[in-house]
Design an enzyme around this catalytic site. Structure first.
Site, short mmCIF file in Angstrom:
data_model
loop_
_atom_site.label_atom_id
_atom_site.label_comp_id
_atom_site.label_asym_id
_atom_site.label_seq_id
_atom_site.Cartn_x
_atom_site.Cartn_y
_atom_site.Cartn_z
N GLU A 285 0.82 -1.20 0.00
CA GLU A 285 0.00 0.00 0.00
C GLU A 285 0.86 1.26 0.00
O GLU A 285 0.45 2.31 -0.48
CB GLU A 285 -0.93 -0.01 1.23
CG GLU A 285 -2.31 0.54 0.95
CD GLU A 285 -3.30 0.28 2.07
OE1 GLU A 285 -4.31 -0.40 1.80
OE2 GLU A 285 -3.09 0.74 3.19
N HIS A 306 7.35 -27.10 -0.84
CA HIS A 306 6.62 -28.19 -1.49
C HIS A 306 5.48 -27.65 -2.36
O HIS A 306 4.58 -28.39 -2.72
CB HIS A 306 6.10 -29.17 -0.43
CG HIS A 306 7.22 -29.78 0.36
ND1 HIS A 306 7.70 -31.04 0.13
CD2 HIS A 306 7.98 -29.27 1.35
CE1 HIS A 306 8.71 -31.30 0.94
NE2 HIS A 306 8.89 -30.22 1.71
N LYS A 420 -14.04 0.77 -3.97
CA LYS A 420 -15.10 1.23 -3.06
C LYS A 420 -16.17 2.00 -3.83
O LYS A 420 -17.36 1.82 -3.62
CB LYS A 420 -14.51 2.17 -2.00
CG LYS A 420 -13.70 1.48 -0.93
CD LYS A 420 -13.35 2.49 0.16
CE LYS A 420 -12.29 1.94 1.08
NZ LYS A 420 -11.68 2.96 1.92
O1 PA5 Z 1 -3.30 1.55 5.97
C1 PA5 Z 1 -4.37 2.07 5.78
O2 PA5 Z 1 -4.55 3.29 5.89
C2 PA5 Z 1 -5.59 1.23 5.46
O3 PA5 Z 1 -5.25 -0.10 5.31
C3 PA5 Z 1 -6.63 1.33 6.56
O4 PA5 Z 1 -6.05 0.92 7.77
C4 PA5 Z 1 -7.85 0.47 6.25
O5 PA5 Z 1 -8.39 0.84 5.02
C5 PA5 Z 1 -8.90 0.64 7.33
O6 PA5 Z 1 -9.26 1.98 7.48
P1 PA5 Z 1 -10.03 2.51 8.74
O7 PA5 Z 1 -9.15 2.34 9.93
O8 PA5 Z 1 -10.32 3.93 8.45
O9 PA5 Z 1 -11.29 1.68 8.87
#
Ligand code: PA5
Length: 444
Positions: A285, A306, A420
């Site tokens: 990310e 394996h 989303k």
């Molecule tokens: O690293 C990030 O910002 C994302 O993975 C969020 O943690 C994830 O989308 C969850 O978001 P939130 O804590 O707003 O529910």
């Protein structure tokens, strides 16, 4: 005790010239992190968190964990992505991947709201039957669909089981300090809340309340976790090509530049499986944007020797591995002698599994090197809280430096929005009518 980068298995794959060439770029990337002047620099709160965390909140976390440990059999952690992976990684690393089966008197811990699977919700509801439950809903935004709908279900479950008043004592919320619907709602309901700091994004938040409360509920020592992270912070505070974070960030970028587009995190200890998931989110990310970056994958050896082992040895040559080598195991198991020697393995009798596992690692490193796969080895002392805190900080800092070497903003995640938007449109969210029409013609 620290993270040591062992470069032995990079020989012939990374040259001194390449290291010299990347050094000024790495220096600039390091300075962008340290001086808070790179892209996304308002999200660097994790950098100093091990020393400037909120002591009052830390005390409340420990108190809440104590209470939860006394009053519940099952603790449900509701969250996704960065609001989920760190805590789960830590509990499995420090305790066991089968923690719930061998936990002794500690509460069972389950993670929900990290998918939209009705089966996973139903399974957890079955687990809850007849037991005392506490919940920790974790969401920085407070509006993420997966945890939000799971929170509806388990809040309702608790209110039915205990009544609204008593359920309030069992619901803990970790969210934004002041803004957001979840914060507003929690204040109205009177839930105890903990903070996801403004300047820390989800995937860098494991050492905040996001990770600390569930980790403490599982009986792990969060003081030690932060002590490890603080020592890492101090060790990695100055630029040098020998700084392990700089070295790791530089090496992975050199390998990327030489055509290795996949980094596989490998370990020989199943307790690290979820740590690998946390690592994949952190790097995937943070770096996967602007149509570039390494693809972070993971394997568990010797299990995957394996399965994916064949591909790694012999498939497309676009991969390198980063191996986490845990020096000291928590346990010792010895191979028994078998008078019939049916498997022909009596030469191993009396050997400790740790030694065999270590030899498997050395054998694989050489085999994969021979197959054209470079390996970075990260050596870690043990599976203690201290070492894990150190490792978390090591990866977070390495990731930030690496992202800047690559030339991306390591702290945003604009790509996450695309699915989303489509999902909301297909589900008929008000305001998405036009987009819904367009998508429906595409799926006919
Ligand atoms: O690293 C990030 O910002 C994302 O993975 C969020 O943690 C994830 O989308 C969850 O978001 P939130 O804590 O707003 O529910």
């Amino acid at each position: 005790m620290s993270v040591k980068v062992n470069e032995k298995y990079l020989e012939g794959f990374v040259s001194q010239e390449e290291i010299k060439k990347i050094a000024p770029i790495a220096k600039e990337a390091f300075s962008l992190v340290k001086n808070h002047n790179g892209a996304g620099s308002s999200m660097l709160g994790w950098l100093t968190l091990p020393e400037d965390y909120n002591r009052d909140e830390f005390y409340r976390i420990k108190k809440a964990a104590e209470k939860i440990r006394k009053t519940c059999d099952v603790f449900l952690v509701i969250g996704i992505g960065g609001s989920y992976l760190g805590a789960r990684a830590a509990i499995e690393f420090l305790k066991s991947p089968i923690y719930n089966s061998i936990r002794g008197n500690d509460p069972e811990v389950y993670f929900v709201g990290n998918s939209i699977s009705p089966s996973s919700i139903s399974d957890i509801l079955k687990v809850c039957d007849g037991k005392d439950i506490c919940i920790n809903a974790i969401s920085k935004s407070g509006t993420t669909t997966e945890p939000a709908v799971a929170f509806r279900i388990f809040r309702e479950y608790l209110e039915k089981k205990y009544g609204e008043e008593k359920a309030r004592e069992r619901i803990y919320v970790t969210t934004d300090r002041a803004k957001g619907k979840l914060k507003e709602f929690s204040t109205k309901k009177g839930y105890e809340t903990f903070v996801v700091p403004d300047d820390i994004g989800g995937r860098y938040s494991v050492l905040s309340a996001v990770g600390l409360l569930p980790i403490a509920v599982a009986g792990c020592d969060i003081d030690e976790l932060l002590r490890g992270a603080l020592d890492a912070k101090n060790e990695y505070s100055d630029f040098s090509m020998d700084n392990a974070c700089v070295k790791y960030a530089a090496l992975r970028n050199i390998l990327y530049g030489s055509g290795k587009s996949i980094e596989i995190l490998a370990s020989y200890e199943p307790a690290l499986q979820m740590l690998s998931e946390w690592w994949k989110q952190l790097f995937g990310e943070s770096e996967g944007k602007d149509k570039k970056s390494l693809f972070p994958a993971s394997v568990m050896f010797s299990t995957d020797l394996h399965s994916l082992g064949q591909y790694i040895q012999d498939g497309t040559r676009n991969i390198f591995e980063t191996v986490i080598d845990i020096k000291k195991s928590k346990d010792n198991v010895t191979v028994p002698y078998d008078q019939f020697d049916v498997d022909g393995l009596n030469f191993l009798s009396g050997n400790d599994f740790n030694d065999i596992n270590h030899k498997a690692m050395l054998a694989t490193l050489i085999a994969h090197n021979d197959g054209g796969v470079p390996n970075i080895v990260l050596e870690l002392e043990d599976r203690s809280e201290y070492s894990l805190g150190y490792l978390f900080y090591f990866f977070e800092l390495s990731c930030a430096i690496s992202g800047y070497i690559l030339g991306v903003n390591p702290f945003n995640q604009p790509g996450v929005e695309a699915y989303k938007k489509n999902m909301f449109a297909l589900l008929g969210k008000p305001g998405y009518e036009e987009h819904k029409k367009e998508l429906e013609t595409r799926i006919k």
